[in-house]
Design a protein around this motif. Structure first.
Motif, PDB file in Angstrom:
ATOM      1  N   LYS A  59      -3.940  -3.021  -3.759  1.00  0.00           N
ATOM      2  CA  LYS A  59      -4.190  -2.216  -4.962  1.00  0.00           C
ATOM      3  C   LYS A  59      -2.972  -2.180  -5.877  1.00  0.00           C
ATOM      4  CE  LYS A  59      -6.464   1.723  -4.750  1.00  0.00           C
ATOM      5  NZ  LYS A  59      -7.682   1.444  -5.542  1.00  0.00           N
ATOM      6  N   ASP A  60      -1.761  -2.232  -5.290  1.00  0.00           N
ATOM      7  CA  ASP A  60      -0.544  -2.141  -6.105  1.00  0.00           C
ATOM      8  C   ASP A  60       0.604  -2.856  -5.398  1.00  0.00           C
ATOM      9  OD1 ASP A  60       1.380  -1.509  -7.921  1.00  0.00           O
ATOM     10  OD2 ASP A  60       1.205   0.663  -7.745  1.00  0.00           O
TER      11      ASP A  60
ATOM     12  N   PRO B 193      -8.020 -14.221 -12.736  1.00  0.00           N
ATOM     13  CA  PRO B 193      -7.224 -13.556 -11.699  1.00  0.00           C
ATOM     14  C   PRO B 193      -7.499 -12.063 -11.676  1.00  0.00           C
ATOM     15  CG  PRO B 193      -5.861 -14.948 -13.120  1.00  0.00           C
ATOM     16  CD  PRO B 193      -7.194 -14.828 -13.780  1.00  0.00           C
ATOM     17  N   VAL B 194      -7.237 -11.413 -10.543  1.00  0.00           N
ATOM     18  CA  VAL B 194      -7.338  -9.960 -10.484  1.00  0.00           C
ATOM     19  C   VAL B 194      -6.190  -9.365 -11.267  1.00  0.00           C
ATOM     20  CG1 VAL B 194      -8.582  -9.873  -8.300  1.00  0.00           C
ATOM     21  CG2 VAL B 194      -6.098  -9.968  -8.278  1.00  0.00           C
TER      22      VAL B 194
ATOM     23  N   PRO C  52       6.579  -9.295  -5.460  1.00  0.00           N
ATOM     24  CA  PRO C  52       6.703  -9.714  -6.861  1.00  0.00           C
ATOM     25  C   PRO C  52       5.347 -10.003  -7.484  1.00  0.00           C
ATOM     26  CG  PRO C  52       7.311 -11.499  -5.382  1.00  0.00           C
ATOM     27  CD  PRO C  52       7.109 -10.286  -4.519  1.00  0.00           C
ATOM     28  N   VAL C  53       5.142  -9.503  -8.684  1.00  0.00           N
ATOM     29  CA  VAL C  53       3.874  -9.697  -9.410  1.00  0.00           C
ATOM     30  C   VAL C  53       4.129 -10.599 -10.599  1.00  0.00           C
ATOM     31  CG1 VAL C  53       2.067  -8.546 -10.729  1.00  0.00           C
ATOM     32  CG2 VAL C  53       2.948  -7.489  -8.655  1.00  0.00           C
TER      33      VAL C  53
ATOM     34  N   ARG D 262      -0.978  10.373  -0.110  1.00  0.00           N
ATOM     35  CA  ARG D 262      -1.765  10.577  -1.336  1.00  0.00           C
ATOM     36  C   ARG D 262      -2.595   9.341  -1.668  1.00  0.00           C
ATOM     37  NH1 ARG D 262       3.355  13.073  -4.560  1.00  0.00           N
ATOM     38  NH2 ARG D 262       3.211  15.235  -3.819  1.00  0.00           N
ATOM     39  N   ARG D 263      -1.975   8.173  -1.566  1.00  0.00           N
ATOM     40  CA  ARG D 263      -2.686   6.936  -1.865  1.00  0.00           C
ATOM     41  C   ARG D 263      -3.809   6.695  -0.851  1.00  0.00           C
ATOM     42  NH1 ARG D 263       0.101   3.079  -5.166  1.00  0.00           N
ATOM     43  NH2 ARG D 263       1.874   4.083  -6.170  1.00  0.00           N
ATOM     44  N   LEU D 264      -3.531   7.014   0.413  1.00  0.00           N
ATOM     45  CA  LEU D 264      -4.544   6.852   1.454  1.00  0.00           C
ATOM     46  C   LEU D 264      -5.719   7.787   1.202  1.00  0.00           C
ATOM     47  CD1 LEU D 264      -5.495   5.682   4.165  1.00  0.00           C
ATOM     48  CD2 LEU D 264      -4.140   7.452   5.313  1.00  0.00           C
ATOM     49  N   TYR D 265      -5.442   9.013   0.808  1.00  0.00           N
ATOM     50  CA  TYR D 265      -6.511   9.980   0.541  1.00  0.00           C
ATOM     51  C   TYR D 265      -7.408   9.480  -0.597  1.00  0.00           C
ATOM     52  CZ  TYR D 265      -8.818  14.409  -0.486  1.00  0.00           C
ATOM     53  OH  TYR D 265      -9.758  15.387  -0.706  1.00  0.00           O
ATOM     54  N   ARG D 266      -6.789   8.932  -1.662  1.00  0.00           N
ATOM     55  CA  ARG D 266      -7.579   8.402  -2.783  1.00  0.00           C
ATOM     56  C   ARG D 266      -8.420   7.206  -2.336  1.00  0.00           C
ATOM     57  NH1 ARG D 266      -2.822   9.412  -5.984  1.00  0.00           N
ATOM     58  NH2 ARG D 266      -2.227   7.232  -5.846  1.00  0.00           N
TER      59      ARG D 266
END
Length: 455
Positions: free
Chosen positions: A248-249, A330-331, A256-257, A57-61
């Motif tokens: 992207k995520d 920062p992003v 870790p974010v 799904r993520r690849l399709y988007r």
């Protein structure tokens, strides 16, 4: 003369037929469905499970964001399998290398994204330097490519970069990014109307080679020419897409974010002494190096147009001292530096649910893998849904472990032997042989990369 008749089978009652049908169905489901399930899920470093359906799904988007034409279901599944394998490696056996690459990328991504947006190119192209150089500004390939964007000398000069004995602007992050974007714009005009992935393939394999493949195959979309591409490029595209999905995520994939983003990046035009920047920022040099781990071996900035990470107030103080310097935000999702990464490693070490992903090498056997990682054989079979001990090279296995294991690598030097390397690293020879699938230790070559695990 006797005639041969057909031997009559005994008639089955309806109840017997149902029992036979259910037995056959259960056997088929056990043999076919269950082993496939093991390859349908990735277990990240934080213990989170990611399904192949989620990746698809993520690849399709992502493909829609890139403006890719509609793909057939079969082609999308084939691409998804390759992307899934790269994500499994990035979040498993190559987790530490990927984490360091993402942390380095924090420094350059704000600048790259701003320039991509200004040029009207997809922001997902920020993943190209990760696939090319793992965001190392000084990376050098065996073929002579160098820098974030891995420019060859001739291509670099073609797009205005100076490459010589004393000056090599390929290591200048800002100038190299500007040159790369000009080249990507050109490739987009040439191939991007049909497929942006073809433009990315041309960046890797060369525009002339891709144009020749398109003419020979008669197809203009990436999915139509993929099987005709060089082997390296066929792997490069899924690697780029996997990197783009993680960027992207990153938190979704177990990286870790940082919770707070109260810092900025200042792009410094000249390679100034670190002591001068620290004085302007009103902080010790040691703290400046803690915020910028890549600067630890240096006394001055290693290249011009180098982005340094500073607290917001300090960043603006430094920018006021430097006329016309850029301050980047920062992003949205920034991968945490040492503190958060260490916390993740501690959580991995302290829980029985910690897992790593191991890719089976040629010559490996299940009992040896269980013994090497200190795992019960039955537990290993159960977690991987294996009916017996049969495995094959390239298969991905989930290894449950209480130990904090870090994959490291060693580059073979001239005169090295397997025993000497094992003694230097403090690990058994059989460990090196098993992990790397080495059957003949006499065939080691200088420059060869050997992998090993360390607690």
């Amino acid at each position: 003369m006797k005639t041969r008749g057909i031997v009559a089978m005994p008639a089955l009652s309806l109840t017997q037929f149902r029992v036979l049908f259910m037995t056959l169905y259960c056997a088929w489901h056990l043999i076919i469905s269950t082993p496939a399930h093991a390859a349908q899920t990735i277990v990240t470093a934080t213990g989170q499970s990611i399904s192949k359906v989620d990746i698809r799904r993520r690849l399709y988007r992502l493909l829609r964001e890139l403006g890719e034409p509609r793909w057939t279901r079969r082609d999308l599944q084939r691409l998804n399998r390759s992307v899934f394998a790269y994500i499994a490696a990035f979040t498993g056996s190559r987790y530490q290398q990927t984490l360091r690459a993402l942390q380095r990328g924090n420094r350059y991504r704000p600048m790259i994204r701003a320039r991509l947006a200004q040029a009207g190119l997809p922001l997902a192209l920020e993943a190209l330097p990760m696939a090319e150089s793992a965001y190392r500004f000084s990376a050098r390939s065996r073929k002579g490519a160098r820098g974030l964007w891995q420019y060859m000398p001739a291509s670099a000069r073609r797009y205005g970069l100076k490459v010589g004995r004393h000056v090599d602007q390929r290591t200048d992050p800002a100038r190299a990014t500007d040159a790369a974007i000009r080249y990507l714009k050109y490739l987009q005009r040439k191939f991007g109307n049909h497929s942006i992935l073809l433009a990315i393939a041309a960046y890797n394999a060369g525009e002339g080679r891709i144009a020749k493949i398109i003419r020979k195959s008669g197809n203009r979309g990436y999915s139509g020419v993929a099987r005709h591409l060089p082997r390296e490029t066929r792997g490069y595209i899924p690697e780029f897409l996997a990197a783009a999905l993680i960027l992207k995520d990153p938190a979704h994939f177990g990286f870790p974010v940082a919770r707070s983003q109260s810092f900025r990046y200042v792009q410094v035009a000249r390679p100034l002494p670190l002591r001068t920047i620290a004085r302007w920022a009103k902080m010790p040099v040691t703290r400046l190096k803690r915020l910028n781990p890549e600067l630890k071996p240096f006394r001055r900035l290693p290249t011009s147009n180098y982005p340094i990470r500073l607290p917001t107030g300090a960043a603006h103080r430094v920018a006021r001292k430097l006329a016309h310097e850029s301050v980047w935000k920062p992003v949205s999702q920034v991968v945490a530096f040492d503190a958060s990464a260490t916390a993740v490693n501690r959580s991995l070490a302290g829980t029985s649910k910690a897992k790593i992903i191991y890719r089976v090498k040629k010559g490996n056997h299940l009992l040896g893998i269980a013994a090497m990682f200190g795992v019960d054989l039955e537990q290993l079979r159960k977690i991987n849904h294996l009916r017996d001990n049969r495995i094959h090279a390239g298969q991905l296995l989930v290894i449950p472990t209480r130990k904090q294991l870090v994959e490291k690598s060693y580059r073979v030097r001239r005169g090295d032997s397997l025993g000497r390397i094992a003694k230097r690293l403090g690990i058994p020879v059989r460990h090196l042989k098993f992990i790397n699938g080495v059957t003949d230790p006499r065939r080691l070559k200088p420059g060869q990369q050997l992998y090993y695990y360390e607690t």
